[in-house]
Scaffold this active site. Structure first.
Site: not given
Ligand code: BG6
Length: 491
Positions: A49, A181, A215, A239
């Protein structure tokens, strides 16, 4: 080989100026071009947009790729041919009239059509209906959608129903980027190509499994979204449960999408609910306070930009999942994931049971378990901890634990490992759904997660504090030590 599977396609990308498209999708598409996987006649129609010309957008895309990609990946000729594939149009996604332009763009083309909805899921229904009403799609159109598919079972059904009004399940590619992955796919090869493991993969031989997705980053400017979701919805529902399924599923009869997904669904169905009486022993929620990240001071979750002071959303969760079936009875899966942990690390550790009769020095008995460590990121690889005799005349039959190590970059050269989105986009182009999540998987995952959330709400669970830069609340350590075990790096 590439030529055989490379087919022309038209990609319509909704949300082309959004974070996902800019950070992940355009760089991934460029890499496909660089690898020679995009057919010369393939085209990309970016939609957003914002009033801009296609030439402006090509210029912006060139700048974006130069910024995002390592210099060594920039090939001027490839960049040029890639950018020439891009077209751009302004579109209000909820306005049916604008969609006629998409039909026009497709006029006279028989290349496969891929529609990528890189938009909030609240837009999926509008986009699907408007595409249908404009006569833009056929039965062979492939549609890619992103998580979150809802925030609970009910809302996910609404979204899935909206999509199903227009598209069949065979047309839908629901992304869980973890499935793209490289090392996650390797779980399938590891388990089903190596009979060594296949015969050991059950409660007779495995004592417990750990899955850690840590993370070091915090909320990264998306506090509002994250606070409505929390770590369980944002990471576990998709995940981590996908990883658990790949570890726990029975061997599929072949590699077809449905054979694999049928087996994953069986695992999700067999997950034992975490009922209120199990809350104290099976679930730990945490929220980070101020601390450090990569040596720098960082604010707590409640002091991040846009934060609401009294939020009780979890940024960390550790839980003990149990699978009620023949293969996994009595084998806990300890799962933990969090923001602002000491490092970025995704790892699965399979702990094997000790041999039935132990004959070595009794003070070394604690060494007697083999462990298979699967590193998903970083340093993708696998390591099998085995016991050998310590070397030397004076060592007698003293044991030593050492790794049989397979670091992919060392073993297979320093070839770059493709980003998950490259793999996923490529699989969509080939029309292969096995790395995408089927509707029933999403819904069974929500069913389990919903009851966890409902039960902790009834139980009155509050997140425990942990300082940024630590491995989560001490209660997560207590959860596993109560069972006489410890998280892998704590050993
Ligand atoms: C995303 C989440 O799906 O996956 C994020 O919404 C997260 O919060 C991310 O940081 C992590 O992905 P990766 O590939 O960096 O481990």
């Amino acid at each position: 080989m590439v030529d055989e599977i490379r087919t022309p396609c038209d990609l319509i990308l909704f949300g082309a100026l959004g974070d996902l498209a800019q950070r992940k999708l355009f760089p991934a598409l460029y890499q496909l071009e660089r690898a020679g996987l995009l057919d010369a006649s393939s085209r990309i129609l970016a939609l957003a947009r914002k009033q801009a010309s296609a030439d402006d957008m090509r210029g912006q895309l060139t700048d974006l790729l130069r910024q995002r990609l390592p210099e060594s990946d920039i090939d001027e000729a490839v960049l040029d041919s890639f950018v020439q594939k891009l077209d751009y149009q302004y579109l209000d996604f909820s306005d049916p009239d604008g969609f006629a332009a998409l039909t026009e763009w497709r006029q006279g083309r028989d290349a496969n059509l891929i529609v990528y909805m890189a938009t909030p899921p609240s837009m999926y229904g509008y986009i699907a209906r408007n595409l249908r009403d404009a006569g833009c799609c056929t039965d062979s159109t492939r549609v890619v959608v992103e998580k979150p598919i809802g925030h609970d079972l009910e809302s996910s059904r609404v979204i899935n129903d909206q999509l199903a009004e227009v598209f069949s399940e065979q047309q839908l590619y629901r992304i869980d980027h973890y499935l793209g992955k490289e090392t996650v796919q390797n779980l399938i090869a590891l388990r089903f190509a190596n009979n060594l493991f296949a015969s050991q993969w059950d409660q007779n031989h495995i004592s417990h499994v750990e899955i850690t997705v840590a993370e070091s980053v915090g909320i990264e400017g998306r506090w509002g979204y994250f606070d409505r979701a929390g770590q369980v919805r944002d990471m576990v529902q998709n995940h981590l449960l996908q990883l658990l399924c790949l570890i726990a599923m029975d061997p599929p009869s072949d590699l077809s999408a449905d054979s694999i997904r049928d087996e994953k669904v069986k695992v999700l169905k067999a997950l034992r609910p975490i009922t209120p009486d199990l809350m104290a022993t099976h679930l730990v929620r945490g929220q980070y306070t101020a601390g450090t990240s990569n040596g720098q001071p960082v604010p707590g979750y409640l002091d991040e930009e846009d934060a609401v002071a009294n939020s009780t959303t979890e940024t960390f969760v550790a839980l003990k999942a149990e699978i009620d079936n023949w293969r996994w009875s009595g084998v806990p899966f300890y799962i933990r994931t969090g923001k602002r942990l000491p490092e970025k690390l995704s790892q699965i550790v399979i702990h094997f049971k000790p041999a039935p009769h132990y004959i070595f020095d009794s003070d070394q008995k604690h060494l007697a378990n083999n462990k298979l460590i699967i590193r998903l990121q970083p340093d993708e690889g696998m390591s099998l901890n085995i016991l050998t005799k310590d070397q030397g005349l004076d060592k007698g039959m003293r044991l030593r634990q050492g790794p049989l190590e397979l670091t992919f970059s060392e073993a297979f050269g320093n070839d770059r490992i493709p980003d998950a989105y490259e793999r996923l986009l490529w699989e969509v182009m080939k029309g292969n759904q096995y790395l995408f999540v089927r509707r029933d998987e999403v819904e069974f995952a929500w069913r389990w997660v919903d009851q966890v959330i409902r039960n902790w709400q009834d139980y009155g669970s509050h997140p425990k504090r942990y300082a940024a830069g630590t491995w989560g609340p001490v209660a997560s350590v207590a959860m596993i030590t109560r069972d006489g075990r410890s998280w892998y790096e704590d050993v």
